[in-house]
Scaffold this active site. Structure first.
Site, PDB file in Angstrom:
ATOM      1  N   THR A  71       0.860  -1.189   0.000  1.00  0.00           N
ATOM      2  CA  THR A  71       0.000   0.000   0.000  1.00  0.00           C
ATOM      3  C   THR A  71       0.894   1.236   0.000  1.00  0.00           C
ATOM      4  O   THR A  71       0.686   2.181  -0.780  1.00  0.00           O
ATOM      5  CB  THR A  71      -0.922  -0.023   1.246  1.00  0.00           C
ATOM      6  OG1 THR A  71      -1.758  -1.177   1.145  1.00  0.00           O
ATOM      7  CG2 THR A  71      -1.766   1.227   1.351  1.00  0.00           C
ATOM      8  N   ASN A 127      -5.422  -9.531  -7.972  1.00  0.00           N
ATOM      9  CA  ASN A 127      -5.457 -10.312  -6.737  1.00  0.00           C
ATOM     10  C   ASN A 127      -6.746 -11.111  -6.579  1.00  0.00           C
ATOM     11  O   ASN A 127      -6.762 -12.139  -5.922  1.00  0.00           O
ATOM     12  CB  ASN A 127      -5.252  -9.395  -5.514  1.00  0.00           C
ATOM     13  CG  ASN A 127      -6.117  -8.164  -5.541  1.00  0.00           C
ATOM     14  OD1 ASN A 127      -6.193  -7.474  -6.545  1.00  0.00           O
ATOM     15  ND2 ASN A 127      -6.795  -7.878  -4.455  1.00  0.00           N
ATOM     16  N   GLN A 172       1.196  -9.572  -6.769  1.00  0.00           N
ATOM     17  CA  GLN A 172       0.740 -10.965  -6.889  1.00  0.00           C
ATOM     18  C   GLN A 172       1.643 -11.802  -7.800  1.00  0.00           C
ATOM     19  O   GLN A 172       1.427 -13.000  -7.934  1.00  0.00           O
ATOM     20  CB  GLN A 172      -0.711 -11.019  -7.377  1.00  0.00           C
ATOM     21  CG  GLN A 172      -1.718 -10.451  -6.386  1.00  0.00           C
ATOM     22  CD  GLN A 172      -1.852 -11.279  -5.099  1.00  0.00           C
ATOM     23  OE1 GLN A 172      -1.426 -12.437  -5.035  1.00  0.00           O
ATOM     24  NE2 GLN A 172      -2.438 -10.692  -4.076  1.00  0.00           N
ATOM     25  N   GLY A 213       6.300  -8.246   1.095  1.00  0.00           N
ATOM     26  CA  GLY A 213       6.890  -9.498   1.557  1.00  0.00           C
ATOM     27  C   GLY A 213       5.882 -10.590   1.872  1.00  0.00           C
ATOM     28  O   GLY A 213       6.119 -11.765   1.573  1.00  0.00           O
ATOM     29  N   HIS A 214       4.732 -10.198   2.445  1.00  0.00           N
ATOM     30  CA  HIS A 214       3.849 -11.253   2.976  1.00  0.00           C
ATOM     31  C   HIS A 214       3.139 -12.055   1.897  1.00  0.00           C
ATOM     32  O   HIS A 214       2.472 -13.049   2.208  1.00  0.00           O
ATOM     33  CB  HIS A 214       2.866 -10.681   4.009  1.00  0.00           C
ATOM     34  CG  HIS A 214       1.742  -9.856   3.481  1.00  0.00           C
ATOM     35  ND1 HIS A 214       0.469 -10.341   3.365  1.00  0.00           N
ATOM     36  CD2 HIS A 214       1.679  -8.575   3.048  1.00  0.00           C
ATOM     37  CE1 HIS A 214      -0.337  -9.380   2.915  1.00  0.00           C
ATOM     38  NE2 HIS A 214       0.379  -8.299   2.708  1.00  0.00           N
ATOM     39  N   THR A 228      13.690   4.667  11.310  1.00  0.00           N
ATOM     40  CA  THR A 228      14.631   3.569  11.581  1.00  0.00           C
ATOM     41  C   THR A 228      14.138   2.289  10.904  1.00  0.00           C
ATOM     42  O   THR A 228      12.968   1.921  11.031  1.00  0.00           O
ATOM     43  CB  THR A 228      14.761   3.351  13.110  1.00  0.00           C
ATOM     44  OG1 THR A 228      15.131   4.607  13.674  1.00  0.00           O
ATOM     45  CG2 THR A 228      15.787   2.294  13.444  1.00  0.00           C
ATOM     46  N   CYS A 281      -8.306  -6.972   2.238  1.00  0.00           N
ATOM     47  CA  CYS A 281      -8.416  -5.604   2.766  1.00  0.00           C
ATOM     48  C   CYS A 281      -9.859  -5.130   2.794  1.00  0.00           C
ATOM     49  O   CYS A 281     -10.184  -4.191   3.502  1.00  0.00           O
ATOM     50  CB  CYS A 281      -7.617  -4.623   1.914  1.00  0.00           C
ATOM     51  SG  CYS A 281      -5.915  -5.069   1.755  1.00  0.00           S
TER      52      CYS A 281
HETATM   53  N1  PLP Z   1      -1.675  -4.751  -4.405  1.00  0.00           N
HETATM   54  C1  PLP Z   1      -2.195  -5.970  -4.562  1.00  0.00           C
HETATM   55  C2  PLP Z   1      -2.426  -6.485  -5.953  1.00  0.00           C
HETATM   56  C3  PLP Z   1      -2.514  -6.757  -3.459  1.00  0.00           C
HETATM   57  O1  PLP Z   1      -3.036  -7.976  -3.640  1.00  0.00           O
HETATM   58  C4  PLP Z   1      -2.282  -6.243  -2.164  1.00  0.00           C
HETATM   59  C5  PLP Z   1      -2.658  -7.026  -0.965  1.00  0.00           C
HETATM   60  O2  PLP Z   1      -3.639  -7.734  -0.959  1.00  0.00           O
HETATM   61  C6  PLP Z   1      -1.728  -4.952  -2.046  1.00  0.00           C
HETATM   62  C7  PLP Z   1      -1.445  -4.245  -3.183  1.00  0.00           C
HETATM   63  C8  PLP Z   1      -1.473  -4.343  -0.707  1.00  0.00           C
HETATM   64  O3  PLP Z   1      -0.461  -5.025  -0.022  1.00  0.00           O
HETATM   65  P1  PLP Z   1      -0.141  -4.712   1.500  1.00  0.00           P
HETATM   66  O4  PLP Z   1      -1.076  -5.551   2.309  1.00  0.00           O
HETATM   67  O5  PLP Z   1       1.284  -5.120   1.681  1.00  0.00           O
HETATM   68  O6  PLP Z   1      -0.327  -3.257   1.716  1.00  0.00           O
END
Ligand code: PLP
Length: 379
Positions: A70, A148, A176, A197-198, A234, A322
């Site tokens: 984000t 996504n 993705q 990363g996640h 930091t 989200c």
């Molecule tokens: N962009 C896409 C295509 C995503 O699938 C996601 C998370 O679902 C994001 C952006 C946002 O990632 P983050 O959760 O690291 O802010």
């Protein structure tokens, strides 16, 4: 638990946790300190930067560590607009992640003009529509590589060429793609590219933004000299080191990803389509990620279905994590099939090579029991 929601997030791999652990315990210094206890951590940060850069084929100096995608997406669009202050037009698509769409809405309130390029019924974007949307006033095009919710792929190499030819900055949300497909910015004239990363087995709370060495960049977080003065604050050493390790593993994994995951995804999809009346895949069946299938179940409320699946220990989602707590219909399905997305009847299943055939069989059975049960109760 049968976890079929890898587009929402992924588990931290043991190898990743292992390299992070020292920085959460003994190595708690500040990397900006001048004494060795702190300054030695700078080496760990720079090593992680090299590893993250190698995942996408760029120079280490082109990687900016962020807190999430984000932030990366916001930072890229912000940098492009500051770099082209005389231009007031942004081009994106109707199916982007909320981190792009909601920022664009905020920018519209500030007087920017935004074009949302449509997609067709398969979720595909026509490059002719993109070309038609560009003007002398366009500062930046921001488009995702893989969706996504549906896994549908946009023709990013072609989009990058178009933007370059028209002198427009191009930002790609490649969140993705990482770990699922090769990303090589050496072959792609992209100015900015976002990662988190996640989505590739690193922890949550760390992301990266690739900024091409000739692309404009303006700070958005003023503070110390960290990240070469581009982002004060930091550094979160443990998370960054974890993402570096995950990037190394993702690079290896992405080569075999499609071969390992496609049969599982296809078996799940075929099992559902065969056993659940009127179920239908949303999105192109050919131009999409190997791990994703998004399926509509007419006359079934997707949240009710997800609750029944949850009771069976099956994790899936109706769209972006989200927005899972919102009552809003999926803007992605709505953009593909206007009117249809108003009812929340679609479920996204996103797999990984850690899933097994037994899990797929169990999921198909649970879904083919749950859907008729819900229909008999009126949805
Ligand atoms: N962009 C896409 C295509 C995503 O699938 C996601 C998370 O679902 C994001 C952006 C946002 O990632 P983050 O959760 O690291 O802010």
């Amino acid at each position: 638990m049968i976890y079929l929601d890898h587009n929402a997030t992924t588990p931290i791999l043991p190898e990743v946790f292992e390299v992070m652990a020292p920085y959460l315990k003994a190595e708690w210094g500040n990397p900006s300190s001048s004494y060795t206890f702190g300054s030695k951590l700078r080496k760990a940060l720079e090593n992680a930067r090299e590893q993250t850069a190698a995942l996408i084929g760029c120079y280490a100096g082109e990687i900016l560590f962020t807190s999430c995608a984000t932030e990366s997406n916001n930072a890229a669009i912000h940098a492009a607009l500051k770099g082209r202050p005389e231009r007031r037009h942004i081009v994106t698509s109707a199916v982007e992640h909320s981190s792009v769409l909601n920022y664009c809405t905020a920018l519209e309130r500030e007087g920017y003009r935004v074009t949302y390029v449509p997609v067709d019924r398969e979720g595909l974007l026509k490059t002719a529509d993109l070309e038609a949307s560009l003007s002398e006033d366009t500062a930046v095009v921001s488009l995702m590589w893989a969706n996504n919710e549906t896994g549908v792929l946009f023709p990013v190499p072609r989009i990058a060429e178009i933007c370059k030819a028209r002198g427009v900055l191009f930002h790609c949300d490649a969140v993705q793609m990482a770990g699922k497909s090769e990303i090589d910015v050496g072959k792609l004239p992209v100015d900015y590219l976002s990662l988190t990363g996640h989505k590739f087995n690193a922890p949550k709370g760390v992301g990266a933004l690739y900024v091409h060495r000739s692309a404009p960049f303006s700070s958005y977080l003023y503070g110390g000299h960290q990240e070469r003065g581009r982002r004060g604050g930091t550094e979160n050493v443990a998370l960054i080191v974890g993402m570096g390790k995950a990037a190394v593993l993702a690079r290896g994994k992405s080569r075999d990803h499609d071969r390992q995951v496609t049969p599982l995804r296809d078996r799940l999809e075929a099992g559902i389509l065969d056993s659940v009346r009127a179920s239908e895949v949303n999105g192109s069946k050919t131009l999409r990620l190997a791990n994703t299938t998004n399926i509509s179940f007419p006359d079934v409320d997707s949240e009710a279905l997800l609750l029944l699946l949850d009771a069976e220990g099956i994790c899936a989602s109706s769209g972006s994590a989200c927005l899972a707590d919102s009552k809003e219909p999926s803007h992605v399905i709505n953009a593909m099939k206007p009117g249809r997305g108003e009812r929340r009847e679609s479920v996204r299943f996103s797999l990984s090579s850690s899933n097994s055939e037994e899990e797929v069989v169990a999921a198909v059975r649970a879904i083919s029991d749950a859907v008729p049960a819900l229909r008999s109760m009126g949805g």
